[in-house]
Design a protein around this motif. Sequence first.
Motif, PDB file in Angstrom:
ATOM      1  N   THR A 140     -26.362   9.645  66.746  1.00  0.00           N
ATOM      2  CA  THR A 140     -26.079  10.944  66.137  1.00  0.00           C
ATOM      3  C   THR A 140     -26.014  12.039  67.190  1.00  0.00           C
ATOM      4  O   THR A 140     -25.144  12.925  67.135  1.00  0.00           O
ATOM      5  N   ASP A 141     -26.912  11.998  68.171  1.00  0.00           N
ATOM      6  CA  ASP A 141     -26.917  13.030  69.217  1.00  0.00           C
ATOM      7  C   ASP A 141     -25.621  13.003  70.021  1.00  0.00           C
ATOM      8  O   ASP A 141     -25.083  14.064  70.396  1.00  0.00           O
ATOM      9  N   ASP A 142     -25.096  11.801  70.301  1.00  0.00           N
ATOM     10  CA  ASP A 142     -23.842  11.712  71.053  1.00  0.00           C
ATOM     11  C   ASP A 142     -22.685  12.293  70.251  1.00  0.00           C
ATOM     12  O   ASP A 142     -21.823  13.014  70.785  1.00  0.00           O
ATOM     13  N   VAL A 143     -22.635  11.981  68.966  1.00  0.00           N
ATOM     14  CA  VAL A 143     -21.568  12.523  68.124  1.00  0.00           C
ATOM     15  C   VAL A 143     -21.667  14.035  68.039  1.00  0.00           C
ATOM     16  O   VAL A 143     -20.651  14.748  68.091  1.00  0.00           O
ATOM     17  N   MET A 144     -22.871  14.573  67.948  1.00  0.00           N
ATOM     18  CA  MET A 144     -23.034  16.018  67.866  1.00  0.00           C
ATOM     19  C   MET A 144     -22.626  16.693  69.168  1.00  0.00           C
ATOM     20  O   MET A 144     -22.067  17.795  69.161  1.00  0.00           O
ATOM     21  N   ARG A 145     -22.876  16.043  70.303  1.00  0.00           N
ATOM     22  CA  ARG A 145     -22.460  16.636  71.584  1.00  0.00           C
ATOM     23  C   ARG A 145     -20.930  16.685  71.691  1.00  0.00           C
ATOM     24  O   ARG A 145     -20.369  17.670  72.185  1.00  0.00           O
ATOM     25  N   VAL A 146     -20.275  15.617  71.228  1.00  0.00           N
ATOM     26  CA  VAL A 146     -18.810  15.633  71.243  1.00  0.00           C
ATOM     27  C   VAL A 146     -18.282  16.694  70.270  1.00  0.00           C
ATOM     28  O   VAL A 146     -17.330  17.418  70.571  1.00  0.00           O
ATOM     29  N   THR A 147     -18.929  16.810  69.115  1.00  0.00           N
ATOM     30  CA  THR A 147     -18.512  17.826  68.142  1.00  0.00           C
ATOM     31  C   THR A 147     -18.650  19.224  68.723  1.00  0.00           C
ATOM     32  O   THR A 147     -17.798  20.096  68.492  1.00  0.00           O
ATOM     33  N   ALA A 148     -19.716  19.448  69.497  1.00  0.00           N
ATOM     34  CA  ALA A 148     -19.899  20.759  70.135  1.00  0.00           C
ATOM     35  C   ALA A 148     -18.770  21.053  71.112  1.00  0.00           C
ATOM     36  O   ALA A 148     -18.275  22.186  71.195  1.00  0.00           O
ATOM     37  N   ARG A 149     -18.325  20.033  71.856  1.00  0.00           N
ATOM     38  CA  ARG A 149     -17.226  20.241  72.807  1.00  0.00           C
ATOM     39  C   ARG A 149     -15.909  20.488  72.077  1.00  0.00           C
ATOM     40  O   ARG A 149     -15.042  21.209  72.592  1.00  0.00           O
ATOM     41  N   LEU A 150     -15.733  19.913  70.880  1.00  0.00           N
ATOM     42  CA  LEU A 150     -14.517  20.148  70.120  1.00  0.00           C
ATOM     43  C   LEU A 150     -14.531  21.501  69.417  1.00  0.00           C
ATOM     44  O   LEU A 150     -13.478  22.118  69.207  1.00  0.00           O
ATOM     45  N   LEU A 151     -15.698  21.968  69.042  1.00  0.00           N
ATOM     46  CA  LEU A 151     -15.800  23.230  68.327  1.00  0.00           C
ATOM     47  C   LEU A 151     -15.379  24.411  69.189  1.00  0.00           C
ATOM     48  O   LEU A 151     -14.766  25.370  68.691  1.00  0.00           O
ATOM     49  N   THR A 152     -15.694  24.378  70.478  1.00  0.00           N
ATOM     50  CA  THR A 152     -15.415  25.533  71.339  1.00  0.00           C
ATOM     51  C   THR A 152     -13.924  25.863  71.405  1.00  0.00           C
ATOM     52  O   THR A 152     -13.532  27.004  71.130  1.00  0.00           O
ATOM     53  N   PRO A 153     -13.033  24.913  71.739  1.00  0.00           N
ATOM     54  CA  PRO A 153     -11.607  25.270  71.753  1.00  0.00           C
ATOM     55  C   PRO A 153     -11.052  25.571  70.369  1.00  0.00           C
ATOM     56  O   PRO A 153     -10.152  26.401  70.226  1.00  0.00           O
ATOM     57  N   LEU A 154     -11.595  24.904  69.333  1.00  0.00           N
ATOM     58  CA  LEU A 154     -11.117  25.186  67.984  1.00  0.00           C
ATOM     59  C   LEU A 154     -11.444  26.617  67.574  1.00  0.00           C
ATOM     60  O   LEU A 154     -10.587  27.335  67.036  1.00  0.00           O
ATOM     61  N   CYS A 155     -12.658  27.050  67.831  1.00  0.00           N
ATOM     62  CA  CYS A 155     -13.046  28.416  67.477  1.00  0.00           C
ATOM     63  C   CYS A 155     -12.303  29.442  68.324  1.00  0.00           C
ATOM     64  O   CYS A 155     -11.998  30.538  67.846  1.00  0.00           O
ATOM     65  N   ASP A 156     -12.017  29.096  69.573  1.00  0.00           N
ATOM     66  CA  ASP A 156     -11.233  30.007  70.407  1.00  0.00           C
ATOM     67  C   ASP A 156      -9.834  30.193  69.829  1.00  0.00           C
ATOM     68  O   ASP A 156      -9.297  31.316  69.828  1.00  0.00           O
ATOM     69  N   LYS A 157      -9.244  29.131  69.335  1.00  0.00           N
ATOM     70  CA  LYS A 157      -7.910  29.233  68.735  1.00  0.00           C
ATOM     71  C   LYS A 157      -7.958  30.028  67.438  1.00  0.00           C
ATOM     72  O   LYS A 157      -7.050  30.827  67.140  1.00  0.00           O
ATOM     73  N   LEU A 158      -9.018  29.828  66.661  1.00  0.00           N
ATOM     74  CA  LEU A 158      -9.174  30.617  65.450  1.00  0.00           C
ATOM     75  C   LEU A 158      -9.306  32.095  65.770  1.00  0.00           C
ATOM     76  O   LEU A 158      -8.717  32.955  65.094  1.00  0.00           O
ATOM     77  N   LYS A 159     -10.046  32.414  66.813  1.00  0.00           N
ATOM     78  CA  LYS A 159     -10.222  33.808  67.203  1.00  0.00           C
ATOM     79  C   LYS A 159      -8.910  34.411  67.678  1.00  0.00           C
ATOM     80  O   LYS A 159      -8.616  35.580  67.404  1.00  0.00           O
ATOM     81  N   THR A 160      -8.118  33.629  68.406  1.00  0.00           N
ATOM     82  CA  THR A 160      -6.824  34.129  68.894  1.00  0.00           C
ATOM     83  C   THR A 160      -5.919  34.529  67.743  1.00  0.00           C
ATOM     84  O   THR A 160      -5.195  35.531  67.824  1.00  0.00           O
ATOM     85  N   HIS A 161      -5.968  33.773  66.650  1.00  0.00           N
ATOM     86  CA  HIS A 161      -5.105  34.064  65.496  1.00  0.00           C
ATOM     87  C   HIS A 161      -5.801  34.935  64.457  1.00  0.00           C
ATOM     88  O   HIS A 161      -5.229  35.182  63.382  1.00  0.00           O
TER      89      HIS A 161
END
Length: 484
Positions: free
Chosen positions: A246-267
Amino acid sequence: MFDGIRKDVVCMWFPRLASDRVLRARSIDGPFAIILKSNNTDRIYCLNQTAERLGLTRGMSLADARAFCPDLISQPARPDLDARFLATLRRWATRYCPWVGHDGLDGLVLDVTGSTHLWGSEALMLADIRDRTARAGLTLRLGSAHTRGAAWAFAHFGTGTATLTDLPVAALRLNEATVTALQRLGLRSIGDLSEAPRAPLARRFGAKLLLHLDQAMGHVPEPITPEGEPPSFATRMSLPEPIGLTDDVMRVTARLLTPLCDKLKTHGMGARRLTLTLRRVDQGSPQVELRLAAPMRDPQRILPLFTHGVGEVDAGFGIDQIRLEAIDVEPLPVQQIGNTQSSPDRLNDLITRIGTRIGIENIQRFLPADSHIPERSFLIAPAAFSQADSAWTRVRPRPLRIFPPEPIAGRGTQPPARFIWRRMSFATGRSIGPERIAPEWWLPDDAWRSGVRDYWRIETREGRRLWLYHTPQNPGWFVQGEFA
């Protein structure tokens, strides 16, 4: 042509877009019409072929339509769903060419220059369009020409082997008043209009008439503006080695969230529903769906909300790819924030955490309603999809607890000095009232058929503060609420 370049333009007109959209989901054999209210009158907005054969037309009032056709089945218009359906058709039409744009509320225009050879010929491409739309249950009229105006004219007014000059002047996309004025001058076809002196036409009707004529003839360019594809708010990561903790999946999810939220903020958007897809090595793809109580794009706030869902996933022999996508997004303008998290944000996070366990729709709140009837003075709505931004407006105090009326013994129009309620004896110490509330005559309600009610606030000697009412038209006393 105006620039010496031959263009191929196709116009797709869906004359029954609204009714076809509904009938695709639920087939109706008889006459059917879509109704839209205009000037306080229900009028036919769209109708199927059966209704047209019976003499019904667009713009006819619903009352007249039912007089002609008592068996008419109708449904309210949904222009928002029609626009969404047309957008779906536009995306589908890109299979024929990349240059596809909207043409009004019920049509599409395609610049197929250089694309027709992929289908063998333009005739084969048009045949394929007709065949696919017919199988989808859509009524379609096609027009093909070397200009956008001519293609529109053939789609809306073309019959058989008629040429552009044979079509009526209405095929130039003119308003009804201009068409009527031209017909009175004897200019009934595009050919008649093109041969008439231009200067008098420009003085009487303006330059717009000649502009539409020149665009249809190809003397003036008319661009086709394709619709831009909406942004895709999704990120993914392929892993060199399968993971399962679970910890490994959450770490990968954290790395995916950053660019996704940046794109949301851009739009300028915020996510309301996120889907985390975990692809296993055995080709299974379990998903974790997160529905947020409010639009968000803060990775630090969103990441902990995935913990419960990720912890319940069966990783099998390992996960080798993770994909994160914002399924539903809403506008989220930039706001100034302080050093501490605001109270609304904490409440939304709490609603989301609880919602992941019991369903976010099951968390509800009370909202004020526009009614003077005590039972109707509030609404119950999902907390995640409603805003508590208004307060109850009341002229007189209302009890915090309101329950169905419970009868008590009493006579006369004044509160009883002593009464028994819920097997307890009470003595009236102080009474304030009456407050007369009349029923809402425009709504049927069996509970208020007894007529008006006279409400009293009662302070009993035992300490209970009750809300009583008396029904003068059908004498009786009832307890309906209790003050804190």
